[in-house]
Each structure stands twice: as structure tokens, then as C-alpha cells.
Design an enzyme around this catalytic site. Sequence first.
Site: not given
Ligand code: BG6
Length: 482
Positions: A147, A176-177, A181, A234, A239, A337, A342
Site C-alpha cells: 500500500k 495491509d500489514h 497484527k 498513508d 490501515h 506522526k 506510540k
Molecule cells: C506504514 C506507514 O504503513 O505504517 C508508516 O507507511 C507508518 O508511515 C507505519 O509508520 C505504522 O505501522 P505500525 O505497525 O508501526 O503501526
Amino acid sequence: TPLEPFDYVVFGATGDLTMRKLLPALYWRYRDGQMPKGARVIGTARSALDDAAFRDRARDALGKFIKPADLDPAQLAEFLDMVFYVSLDGAKADADWSAMKAVFADAPPERVRVFYLATSPELYGDICRNLSDQGLVTPAARVVLEKPIGHDLESARQINDSVGQYFAETQIFRIDHYLGKETVQNLIALRFANPVFERLWDSDAISSVQITAAETVGVESRAAYYDHSGALRDMIQNHLLQVMCLVAMEPPASLASEDVHIEKLKVLHALKPITPGDVGQVVVRGQYASGEMDGKPVPGYVEELGHDSNTETFVALRAEVHSWRWGSVPFYLRSGKRLPNKVSEIVITFRRPPWSIFPNLSEPNKLVIRLQPEEGIELSIMSKDPTPDGMTLRPADIDISFEKAFGRRYPDAYERLLMDTVRGDSVLFMRRAEVEAAWTWVQPILDAWKHGSPKPYKAGTWGPEAARAMLDADNRRWHEDM
Ligand code: BG6
């Protein structure tokens, strides 16, 4: 379960994603016995490297992203022996493809080969055409697209069209990672294996849903990509909308890919369209200015970039899923960001009791599904404060940490997803129709943002004041503001 030997070709092999996520994920799968003898990882990019030089880079990356205790030297060496490199500009038809073709010269036709495109999406069509022209797209071939697919609806359609000329939809894995999760998958378990929740999963019982993906990092070395993308493309378009689909969808007929995709698509189709006139009210666009993180001063986005920019690093928006189940329950999505923590989480806020017999009942029940940092579920319930007089209530939490409950390492999302591409299981990937429905929904926001500029917020805060004001107007607060 172990797999048959396979070939995993990564285009964009010298890039950040390969080093930070893909190689570590493959290493872990090797460590857990899922990379069979004879499996190969073939990195490819334009840089003129040989196998040894690429292995050096891979070794450095693994040293950086995997704890030393988990990197046994003998295992590392065995893993690196499975890693190869082909120097190639995959987007060019007239490049010298002979080395890539040689890799597959003796591979049996039934052997799974995956082409993972960790490149800019503009190249996807060309790379796929070239793979096909070079005779590398066998029935056992698969292509993985990172993506964002395109930068708007039109470009996404074009990419999907051109990739679709060379690969069947069942061979295309749009990754879409967030779907990989563990806690996102656990959401499916939580909802459909625990009637205690699913019975309350509608607008009768739920008053609002918040989905947040907050990061402390700025754009750093990814500015070249990020400045053309921004938080909406992004994070939100993919996501957060994907996670929202899993929260809002109806129970699928089964866990088969087709059944789950149909339900997710229905959610995207039921999203109340955002009109150009709505954008100012229901979407907040922010960009971080200089501020402080952990007591240290940090520069603003444009200072990091070195030039002016209207790219947003923060988005908060209010969505509604117009369906029988959800009525007008608001879904607040937020990502940014340089925020204070986090944290990625889903917060389900339930309705208050219709009438209170207590003097101070104030907090509604809340279910917090934590995707990270510490995967788990937290349910706040009103309880009696243990004082000898009166009946004063306070929220107390039922708190499950999955890592503690199961006592094992939580695999990274990519580990699961890369192996799914080898297995050919696409349930945790996005179908073409979903990607395009998501772009259709965000397109009016992109159009409106061609004018005007984002609202500044100080790095280390929860975004522009307008994000708070949007919830104030609904008489609500963001979870972190409580
Ligand atoms: C990515 C984005 O797909 O996901 C990044 O391109 C972002 O900008 C990242 O930092 C966040 O992934 P995670 O798994 O750390 O929440």
C-alpha cells in the site's frame, strides 16, 4: 506448519521496508522452521550489488532489527545462505533480465514464486508486464502489492487494471500489514467467538467507536515518499478503514477469504459519503510544527523537509456506517506522526444506563482493544469505591495482556502475511473492490485539500485543537484526553 520450498523475490530490496520488515520477518519464519531447505529469498533492485554485498546489508539490517539474543550466528549464516541478489531495473522492458530468468531456469513449474513489489506504486504495472513478457508468470506465481495502491481513485484503478492484465485476482495479494497484527485478527475472535460482546455490538448498546494509530516518530528519512502521500493516504485510506471494516462488519458466513471480503466491502459501501461541504466539519487536517518529545526539542515537519509543504501529518475524522446495525453511531478515526505516544487502539464506548440510582454514575463502559504497544483488551466497568460510607462508583479495569496470557513472543504482522502469500491464503489481504471503495470514500477529502493548508500542532501533542473541538461538538472526548 512447514511449507514446500518456494522462491520469494523482493523488488525494492535495498529499501527501508525490506530491511526493516521483510528480511526480519523472513528470518523469524526461518527460525521457527517455516522456511524449508531449498527456499530462496531473491532481493532485486537497481544497485549493482552481488550476493555477498546484499547479504552484508541483510546481516546489518537483521543486527539492527532483531535482538542479539535471537540471532544465533549459525542460524544467521544458514539463513543468509538462502538469500540472493539480482541487480535489475524491473520497471524497464529493455533491462537485462537474463540473471532473473536464470534464477528460475531450473525451478519446477509447480514451485510457488512470489513477487513482492516494495517499490513505488507507479512501477507496479510495468514490473508486472515485464515479468509476464519474460515468461516468469507461471500459474504458481503470486504478486504482492504494498500500500498505498496509487495516490487517488483514478491511479488505483489504473494500477489494478494493469496488474490485472498479467495476474488473476486470486494471484494478487494487496498487503495491509494492519490486518496481520495479532490483535486485529483477535478482533474477529473477540466478536464471533464471544457472544457476550457480539450481542452488544450495535447502535442499541454502543454510542461511539474510536480508532487511533498514533506515532511518536516524524517523517525522518522517508520524506521523499511521505511528502507525496500524507497521513490520509498513508494510514487512513488503508490501515484504519480496514480495521474499521472488521469492527463494523456483519458475521461472515465462514473465515474463507471470499466470505470475509464480501462483508468488509459492504461496510465500505455503507459509509456515509463525505461531501465537499462536509470536509471542513468532519475532517481535521494537521501538520506538526516544532515542539518537544520526551523533553527534547524536535523540529517541525517543514523544517525536517527543508521546503514548504501542505502535506498533512495528522488526520482526525468522523465517519458513519449507514446500516441497520450501526445507525448513526460515529466512528472517529485518527492517525498522526509526532504525537505523545506510540499507540494503536480501538475504543468502543457503550451507552450509559437509561437511569442512574447512584449519585455519581458518570463513566460509560468502555472496551479498549490495544493493537500496540502491549497487545491486549481492557474493559472498564463501574465499581463501588471501597470506602465504608456511601455508594461512590469509579471505573475499574478488566485488563488482559495477550503476551502474558499466552506467554510467547508476538510475531510481527509481516511474518504472518508473507507466509500467507506463500500458502495462497488471501483472507488478510485487500481485494481490488475494497481498495477502490476506500479510495472512492476518501476522494472528496483529497479534492477539498487541493486548496487550503493543514492546521499546525506542536510536536508532542495530540494534534490540532480542532480534533478535540470536533468531539466536543458531539459531547465526547478522545480516549487519551480522559
Ligand atoms: C506504514 C506507514 O504503513 O505504517 C508508516 O507507511 C507508518 O508511515 C507505519 O509508520 C505504522 O505501522 P505500525 O505497525 O508501526 O503501526
